[in-house]
Design an enzyme around this catalytic site. Structure first.
Site, mmCIF file in Angstrom:
data_model
loop_
_atom_site.group_PDB
_atom_site.id
_atom_site.type_symbol
_atom_site.label_atom_id
_atom_site.label_comp_id
_atom_site.label_asym_id
_atom_site.label_seq_id
_atom_site.Cartn_x
_atom_site.Cartn_y
_atom_site.Cartn_z
ATOM 1 N N CYS A 172 0.682 -1.178 0.044
ATOM 2 C CA CYS A 172 0.015 -0.093 0.171
ATOM 3 C C CYS A 172 1.020 1.299 -0.137
ATOM 4 C CB CYS A 172 -0.913 -0.018 1.359
ATOM 5 S SG CYS A 172 -0.256 0.185 2.697
ATOM 6 N N HIS A 181 -2.601 1.350 6.930
ATOM 7 C CA HIS A 181 -2.956 1.256 5.402
ATOM 8 C C HIS A 181 -3.267 2.429 5.157
ATOM 9 C CE1 HIS A 181 -4.271 -1.173 2.082
ATOM 10 N NE2 HIS A 181 -5.300 -0.265 2.084
ATOM 11 N N HIS A 213 -6.049 1.903 -3.820
ATOM 12 C CA HIS A 213 -5.354 1.271 -2.825
ATOM 13 C C HIS A 213 -4.844 0.179 -3.286
ATOM 14 C CE1 HIS A 213 -7.870 -1.616 -0.575
ATOM 15 N NE2 HIS A 213 -8.649 -0.915 -1.429
#
Length: 341
Positions: free
Chosen positions: A252, A301, A313
């Protein structure tokens, strides 16, 4: 020992703090001028919101005969419908939202209703008198928080005390030499307070203006990041690779770093560092980063917000993809949005 006026000021301060901490059953019976302050500080209320400000809004719309449903603090279609009727009757843009213009108009209409009651006074009131005219005066004094007793229509010590406090605060002569109070003197009380109301309204309008400027600035920022959004879209479908930071595979933070590098913006490599590197915003705009707490405490994240409640993402299961903030998984783990400086 506090004098009458100072004692009232202290009571007002304590009362206002107490009111905000109490259930709505107490609040709706509190002084309208305190309710007005609560509404103007709310700035804007709209469908889906809930809380004390919505309750006050419903209460005022009810008093003005626009809302006849349960006063529960939930801004549903019924509250929206009531607002639209009010807006239509008062030549306000019909959007069903309690914006600053709608709120100030509601407040002014309620004040006019109180003032209209004064015009119904048939005679002056005097100490010891018991009549509907005394009740009208008590309602007027209660509007501003000067009268703290029961609306009983009796011109006794509490009514006299409230009149004296109002005189001292506004520099008016409400009581003549024989301690009588006339319709014209009570009307002057409302007129004298117009300046205070206007100051509150102007302050609220200035705050709205500043927020609008912030929104425009955010829109400009979003436009500046359009290239980053295009680059992110181009990577949809790229597989997830732990530690990956190239189109061959991303994790990520590697995905975010790569995307911003295409725009000559250097980003930190880890999620936590990216969190500290960026600046908090109240709500996400296109191009902002959205952060989540997933496998460990704190930000772990992140993705790029693309509008309409969605973000791009690098997810572990499907690689680079578009997800919705509103899904139960992401909604429960959402930490907030931040802007790249």
């Amino acid at each position: 020992m506090l004098n009458g006026t100072m004692e009232h000021v202290v009571k007002q301060s304590v009362l206002y703090s107490y009111v905000l901490s109490q259930p709505f059953a107490f609040y709706v019976s509190a002084y309208p001028i305190h309710q007005n302050k609560q509404l103007l500080e709310a700035d804007q209320l709209q469908y889906g919101e809930h809380g004390e400000s919505v309750r006050v809004l419903q209460h005022k719309l009810n008093k003005l005969s626009y809302y006849d449903d349960e006063i529960n603090g939930d801004f549903t279609v019924l509250t929206e419908h009531a607002l639209k009727k009010f807006q239509a009757d008062n030549n306000i843009t019909i959007n069903g939202q309690a914006d600053i213009k709608t709120l100030t108009t509601i407040i002014n209409k309620e004040k006019q209703k109180y003032m209209a009651q004064i015009n119904e006074m048939s005679e002056s009131i005097y100490p010891g008198m018991q009549s509907k005219d005394v009740k009208i005066a008590q309602h007027a004094l209660q509007y501003f928080g000067y009268y703290e007793g029961e609306i009983d229509g009796i011109y006794g010590p509490l009514t006299k005390k409230a009149l004296k406090i109002a005189e001292d605060k506004h520099g008016l002569e409400l009581i003549d030499e024989s301690e009588q109070v006339t319709e014209s003197s009570l009307t002057a009380l409302y007129e004298k307070d117009e300046e205070n109301e206007q100051n509150i309204e102007q302050k609220a309008k200035q705050e709205v203006k500043e927020k609008t400027q912030e929104t425009k600035k955010a829109e400009v920022t979003s436009a500046n990041f359009s290239g980053a959004i295009d680059a992110a879209y181009a990577q949809i479908g790229t597989p997830y690779v732990w530690g990956g930071e190239s189109p061959g595979g991303f994790d990520c933070s590697g995905f975010i770093q790569y995307i911003f590098q295409t725009q000559n913006i250097v980003m930190p490599r880890t999620v936590s560092d990216a969190w500290n590197f960026t600046q908090h915003v109240d709500s996400p705009s296109v191009g902002n980063l959205v952060f989540f707490e997933t496998y460990k405490p704190g930000p772990s994240h992140m993705g790029i917000y693309i509008g309409d409640g969605k973000f791009i993402h690098a997810g572990e299961s499907r690689g680079v993809e578009i997800s919705k903030l509103s899904t139960s998984y992401w909604d429960q783990r959402y930490l907030g949005a931040r802007r790249v400086k």
